[in-house]
Design an enzyme around this catalytic site. Structure first.
Site, PDB file in Angstrom:
ATOM      1  N   PRO A  52       0.817  -1.221   0.000  1.00 33.88           N
ATOM      2  CA  PRO A  52       0.000   0.000   0.000  1.00 33.88           C
ATOM      3  C   PRO A  52       0.850   1.272   0.000  1.00 33.88           C
ATOM      4  O   PRO A  52       2.076   1.196  -0.005  1.00 33.88           O
ATOM      5  CB  PRO A  52      -0.764  -0.136   1.322  1.00 33.88           C
ATOM      6  CG  PRO A  52       0.217  -0.794   2.231  1.00 33.88           C
ATOM      7  CD  PRO A  52       1.076  -1.696   1.374  1.00 33.88           C
ATOM      8  N   TRP A  53       0.184   2.409   0.078  1.00 36.14           N
ATOM      9  CA  TRP A  53       0.906   3.678  -0.009  1.00 36.14           C
ATOM     10  C   TRP A  53       1.406   4.173   1.342  1.00 36.14           C
ATOM     11  O   TRP A  53       2.257   5.048   1.386  1.00 36.14           O
ATOM     12  CB  TRP A  53       0.038   4.762  -0.663  1.00 36.14           C
ATOM     13  CG  TRP A  53      -1.353   4.890  -0.097  1.00 36.14           C
ATOM     14  CD1 TRP A  53      -2.487   4.356  -0.644  1.00 36.14           C
ATOM     15  CD2 TRP A  53      -1.762   5.571   1.086  1.00 36.14           C
ATOM     16  NE1 TRP A  53      -3.582   4.654   0.133  1.00 36.14           N
ATOM     17  CE2 TRP A  53      -3.169   5.416   1.207  1.00 36.14           C
ATOM     18  CE3 TRP A  53      -1.099   6.309   2.066  1.00 36.14           C
ATOM     19  CZ2 TRP A  53      -3.912   5.951   2.257  1.00 36.14           C
ATOM     20  CZ3 TRP A  53      -1.847   6.841   3.118  1.00 36.14           C
ATOM     21  CH2 TRP A  53      -3.229   6.667   3.200  1.00 36.14           C
ATOM     22  N   LYS A  91       5.044  -5.118  -6.275  1.00 34.02           N
ATOM     23  CA  LYS A  91       4.139  -4.172  -6.955  1.00 34.02           C
ATOM     24  C   LYS A  91       3.713  -3.125  -5.918  1.00 34.02           C
ATOM     25  O   LYS A  91       2.766  -3.323  -5.171  1.00 34.02           O
ATOM     26  CB  LYS A  91       2.921  -4.933  -7.490  1.00 34.02           C
ATOM     27  CG  LYS A  91       2.279  -4.328  -8.727  1.00 34.02           C
ATOM     28  CD  LYS A  91       1.791  -2.907  -8.575  1.00 34.02           C
ATOM     29  CE  LYS A  91       0.459  -2.778  -7.899  1.00 34.02           C
ATOM     30  NZ  LYS A  91       0.106  -1.374  -7.592  1.00 34.02           N
ATOM     31  N   PRO A  92       4.441  -1.980  -5.877  1.00 33.76           N
ATOM     32  CA  PRO A  92       4.071  -0.959  -4.886  1.00 33.76           C
ATOM     33  C   PRO A  92       2.799  -0.235  -5.300  1.00 33.76           C
ATOM     34  O   PRO A  92       2.357  -0.345  -6.447  1.00 33.76           O
ATOM     35  CB  PRO A  92       5.274  -0.001  -4.927  1.00 33.76           C
ATOM     36  CG  PRO A  92       5.875  -0.172  -6.280  1.00 33.76           C
ATOM     37  CD  PRO A  92       5.574  -1.588  -6.718  1.00 33.76           C
ATOM     38  N   SER A 120      -6.025  -2.881   1.800  1.00 34.43           N
ATOM     39  CA  SER A 120      -7.381  -2.825   2.358  1.00 34.43           C
ATOM     40  C   SER A 120      -8.103  -4.171   2.213  1.00 34.43           C
ATOM     41  O   SER A 120      -7.798  -4.960   1.312  1.00 34.43           O
ATOM     42  CB  SER A 120      -8.170  -1.733   1.652  1.00 34.43           C
ATOM     43  OG  SER A 120      -8.298  -2.060   0.286  1.00 34.43           O
ATOM     44  N   GLU A 166      -2.380  -9.029   4.723  1.00 35.13           N
ATOM     45  CA  GLU A 166      -2.204  -8.086   5.852  1.00 35.13           C
ATOM     46  C   GLU A 166      -3.143  -6.920   5.576  1.00 35.13           C
ATOM     47  O   GLU A 166      -2.850  -6.064   4.740  1.00 35.13           O
ATOM     48  CB  GLU A 166      -0.755  -7.579   5.908  1.00 35.13           C
ATOM     49  CG  GLU A 166       0.281  -8.624   6.279  1.00 35.13           C
ATOM     50  CD  GLU A 166       0.324  -8.920   7.766  1.00 35.13           C
ATOM     51  OE1 GLU A 166      -0.560  -8.448   8.515  1.00 35.13           O
ATOM     52  OE2 GLU A 166       1.245  -9.650   8.173  1.00 35.13           O
ATOM     53  N   TYR A 211      -8.363  11.692   1.862  1.00 40.21           N
ATOM     54  CA  TYR A 211      -8.752  12.916   2.568  1.00 40.21           C
ATOM     55  C   TYR A 211     -10.283  13.060   2.565  1.00 40.21           C
ATOM     56  O   TYR A 211     -10.896  13.322   3.603  1.00 40.21           O
ATOM     57  CB  TYR A 211      -8.078  14.120   1.897  1.00 40.21           C
ATOM     58  CG  TYR A 211      -8.489  15.451   2.486  1.00 40.21           C
ATOM     59  CD1 TYR A 211      -8.057  15.828   3.750  1.00 40.21           C
ATOM     60  CD2 TYR A 211      -9.313  16.321   1.776  1.00 40.21           C
ATOM     61  CE1 TYR A 211      -8.446  17.046   4.307  1.00 40.21           C
ATOM     62  CE2 TYR A 211      -9.697  17.539   2.314  1.00 40.21           C
ATOM     63  CZ  TYR A 211      -9.264  17.899   3.584  1.00 40.21           C
ATOM     64  OH  TYR A 211      -9.656  19.092   4.129  1.00 40.21           O
TER      65      TYR A 211
HETATM   66  P1  NAD Z   1      -5.394  -0.702  -1.379  1.00 31.65           P
HETATM   67  O1  NAD Z   1      -6.019  -2.003  -1.048  1.00 31.65           O
HETATM   68  O2  NAD Z   1      -6.210   0.317  -2.084  1.00 31.65           O
HETATM   69  O3  NAD Z   1      -4.103  -0.911  -2.292  1.00 31.65           O
HETATM   70  C1  NAD Z   1      -3.026  -1.727  -1.899  1.00 31.65           C
HETATM   71  C2  NAD Z   1      -2.335  -2.282  -3.124  1.00 31.65           C
HETATM   72  O4  NAD Z   1      -3.255  -3.096  -3.858  1.00 31.65           O
HETATM   73  C3  NAD Z   1      -1.800  -1.231  -4.099  1.00 31.65           C
HETATM   74  O5  NAD Z   1      -0.536  -1.644  -4.562  1.00 31.65           O
HETATM   75  C4  NAD Z   1      -2.827  -1.268  -5.219  1.00 31.65           C
HETATM   76  O6  NAD Z   1      -2.289  -0.905  -6.480  1.00 31.65           O
HETATM   77  C5  NAD Z   1      -3.236  -2.731  -5.230  1.00 31.65           C
HETATM   78  N1  NAD Z   1      -4.567  -2.996  -5.795  1.00 31.65           N
HETATM   79  C6  NAD Z   1      -5.647  -2.174  -5.780  1.00 31.65           C
HETATM   80  N2  NAD Z   1      -6.693  -2.752  -6.414  1.00 31.65           N
HETATM   81  C7  NAD Z   1      -6.272  -3.966  -6.841  1.00 31.65           C
HETATM   82  C8  NAD Z   1      -6.882  -5.059  -7.550  1.00 31.65           C
HETATM   83  N3  NAD Z   1      -8.146  -4.999  -7.953  1.00 31.65           N
HETATM   84  N4  NAD Z   1      -6.154  -6.156  -7.797  1.00 31.65           N
HETATM   85  C9  NAD Z   1      -4.862  -6.245  -7.392  1.00 31.65           C
HETATM   86  N5  NAD Z   1      -4.222  -5.250  -6.722  1.00 31.65           N
HETATM   87  C10 NAD Z   1      -4.916  -4.132  -6.443  1.00 31.65           C
HETATM   88  O7  NAD Z   1      -4.838  -0.143   0.001  1.00 31.65           O
HETATM   89  P2  NAD Z   1      -4.205   1.294   0.270  1.00 31.65           P
HETATM   90  O8  NAD Z   1      -5.314   2.316   0.268  1.00 31.65           O
HETATM   91  O9  NAD Z   1      -3.024   1.499  -0.615  1.00 31.65           O
HETATM   92  O10 NAD Z   1      -3.649   1.102   1.765  1.00 31.65           O
HETATM   93  C11 NAD Z   1      -4.394   1.329   2.905  1.00 31.65           C
HETATM   94  C12 NAD Z   1      -4.885   0.017   3.495  1.00 31.65           C
HETATM   95  O11 NAD Z   1      -3.786  -0.822   3.769  1.00 31.65           O
HETATM   96  C13 NAD Z   1      -5.599   0.194   4.825  1.00 31.65           C
HETATM   97  O12 NAD Z   1      -6.751  -0.614   4.863  1.00 31.65           O
HETATM   98  C14 NAD Z   1      -4.569  -0.287   5.832  1.00 31.65           C
HETATM   99  O13 NAD Z   1      -5.101  -0.695   7.065  1.00 31.65           O
HETATM  100  C15 NAD Z   1      -3.911  -1.383   5.082  1.00 31.65           C
HETATM  101  N6  NAD Z   1      -2.589  -1.708   5.647  1.00 31.65           N
HETATM  102  C16 NAD Z   1      -2.444  -2.896   6.334  1.00 31.65           C
HETATM  103  C17 NAD Z   1      -1.221  -3.224   6.916  1.00 31.65           C
HETATM  104  C18 NAD Z   1      -1.067  -4.524   7.689  1.00 31.65           C
HETATM  105  O14 NAD Z   1       0.061  -4.912   7.903  1.00 31.65           O
HETATM  106  N7  NAD Z   1      -2.103  -5.190   8.110  1.00 31.65           N
HETATM  107  C19 NAD Z   1      -0.134  -2.354   6.779  1.00 31.65           C
HETATM  108  C20 NAD Z   1      -0.308  -1.176   6.082  1.00 31.65           C
HETATM  109  C21 NAD Z   1      -1.548  -0.865   5.510  1.00 31.65           C
END
Ligand code: NAD
Length: 374
Positions: A36-37, A61-62, A115, A136, A218
């Protein structure tokens, strides 16, 4: 993890036959890591190190919102002498690039940090190829304060638990459960502290809380604050007004929250804490566990028996007693329930990044016949 590389070995199993039976812990192959970001450098190192220490290659894949730090880590690894192709960084969108990578035959395991909604999509895609996953995911962690706690330390730590990193942290202490006899006093301590926190540009040395990473996030945070106020919560600190000149959110304390309100159930992922009163230990446990998530939590008390009782009964992968947010590479980390499955860090991560092979060696001079003809 470099230290673990030659110390994570298999077993010799005392089987009741004439065989030597032993296990080898073998790498999965190429592991796809989708991150995630928030905390991009940390998340990258956290997953890449155990993977390569066990002999896997990594396809990282960041997030499309924060790809540069991972790209630089990839370049630095190559500069430091890592073989070409050991750590590969693939920047791009999740629904296209990450999905294409999951479908590619070179990938043998998927580790996802992000997420819950995306986690489900990733697990579905991985299931089509019977690929194992580590997920995670998010959290809605309960930080439980009993009346007998050291309230000054608890109030300071409650602020760090939710406001550090502008609350963009999966383990953030986003539900503050406070015993009713000290509820007003304690919430006022946290709210008074929250109002003093300096919000501003991360490039300014005086800043303690920076802006939110992106517009969508935001908007989500501001919508959640408004929904809390509309549902009857009191804005003890912070503001429901949008800020000018950046995605700044003032550290926000919502008091008089019930655990049924949306602000107590949905992950906000911002500097917003929902303060919920409770009367007894049983009630605190009921509220703490009345969530789909199970990532982390904490209890503040000077009663040692209660500390262990509560720690043992809250459904969460990480739990702190009289503290918050300490993690270490040597200790396992991961979620219960909607917060995911599998473990990162600690020795447990090495199990995730290996698969076990059982090898049978016949040692008898004249092995007993099994079946068949010559
Ligand atoms: P996100 O789920 O939107 O994105 C995470 C990653 O998934 C990105 O690299 C994104 O490009 C990719 N992604 C998005 N849609 C996808 C799809 N359809 N298929 C495959 N990959 C896809 O999450 P975010 O908004 O970047 O991060 C915030 C979330 O991460 C929060 O829910 C947070 O709690 C969670 N998080 C969890 C941990 C943990 O260790 N449990 C740590 C950090 C963040």
């Amino acid at each position: 993890y470099g230290g673990w590389a030659d110390k994570f070995y298999g077993d010799v199993i005392p089987v009741p036959t004439s065989h030597l039976n032993y296990t080898r812990r073998e790498p999965a192959g190429t592991v796809l890591q989708i991150t995630p970001w928030n905390a991009p450098v940390f998340t990258c190192g956290w997953q890449v190190a155990p993977a390569i220490s066990m002999g896997n290659a990594v396809l990282l894949k960041p997030s499309e919102l924060t790809p540069f730090t991972s790209l630089v880590v990839g370049l630095l690894a190559e500069k430091a002498g890592a073989p070409k192709g050991l750590i590969n960084v693939l920047a791009g969108l999740g629904q296209t690039v990450a999905q294409a990578a999951i479908a590619h035959k070179v990938v043998k395991k998927v580790v996802f940090v992000g997420s819950p909604a995306t986690g489900v999509r990733i697990a579905e895609a991985a299931a089509k190829r019977v690929l194992p996953c580590v997920l995670e995911l998010g959290g809605k962690s309960a930080n439980i304060i009993f009346a007998d706690a050291d309230l000054k330390r608890a109030a300071l730590t409650a602020q760090a638990a939710i406001f550090a990193g502008a609350g963009q942290s999966c383990v953030a202490g986003s539900r503050l459960l406070v015993q009713r006899s000290i509820y007003d006093e304690f919430v006022s301590m946290v709210a008074t502290g929250a109002k003093k926190i300096k919000v501003g540009s991360p490039l300014d040395d005086a800043t303690e809380v920076g802006p939110i990473n992106n517009r969508m996030q935001y908007d989500h945070i501001m919508k959640m604050i408004a929904s809390g106020v509309q549902a009857g919560a009191t804005l003890a600190a912070g503001s429901a007004e949008r800020s000018a000149g950046g995605y700044f959110v003032a550290p926000t304390v919502l008091s008089n929250v019930t655990n049924q309100m949306d602000v107590a159930r949905t992950e906000i992922f911002g500097p917003v804490v929902a303060a919920i009163p409770f009367d007894t230990e049983e009630e605190a446990l009921t509220i703490a566990n009345d969530t789909e998530f199970g990532l982390a939590g904490a209890v503040w008390t000077n009663d040692v028996g209660r500390a262990h009782r509560v720690a043992g009964q809250v459904n969460a992968g990480t739990f702190w007693v009289n503290g918050y947010k300490t993690i270490n590479v040597a200790s396992p980390f991961g979620g219960y329930g909607l917060s995911g499955y599998g473990r990162s860090s600690g020795v447990e991560a090495l199990y995730e990044y290996t698969q076990t092979k059982s090898i049978w060696v016949e040692t008898a001079r004249e092995p007993a016949a099994t079946f068949g003809y010559l």
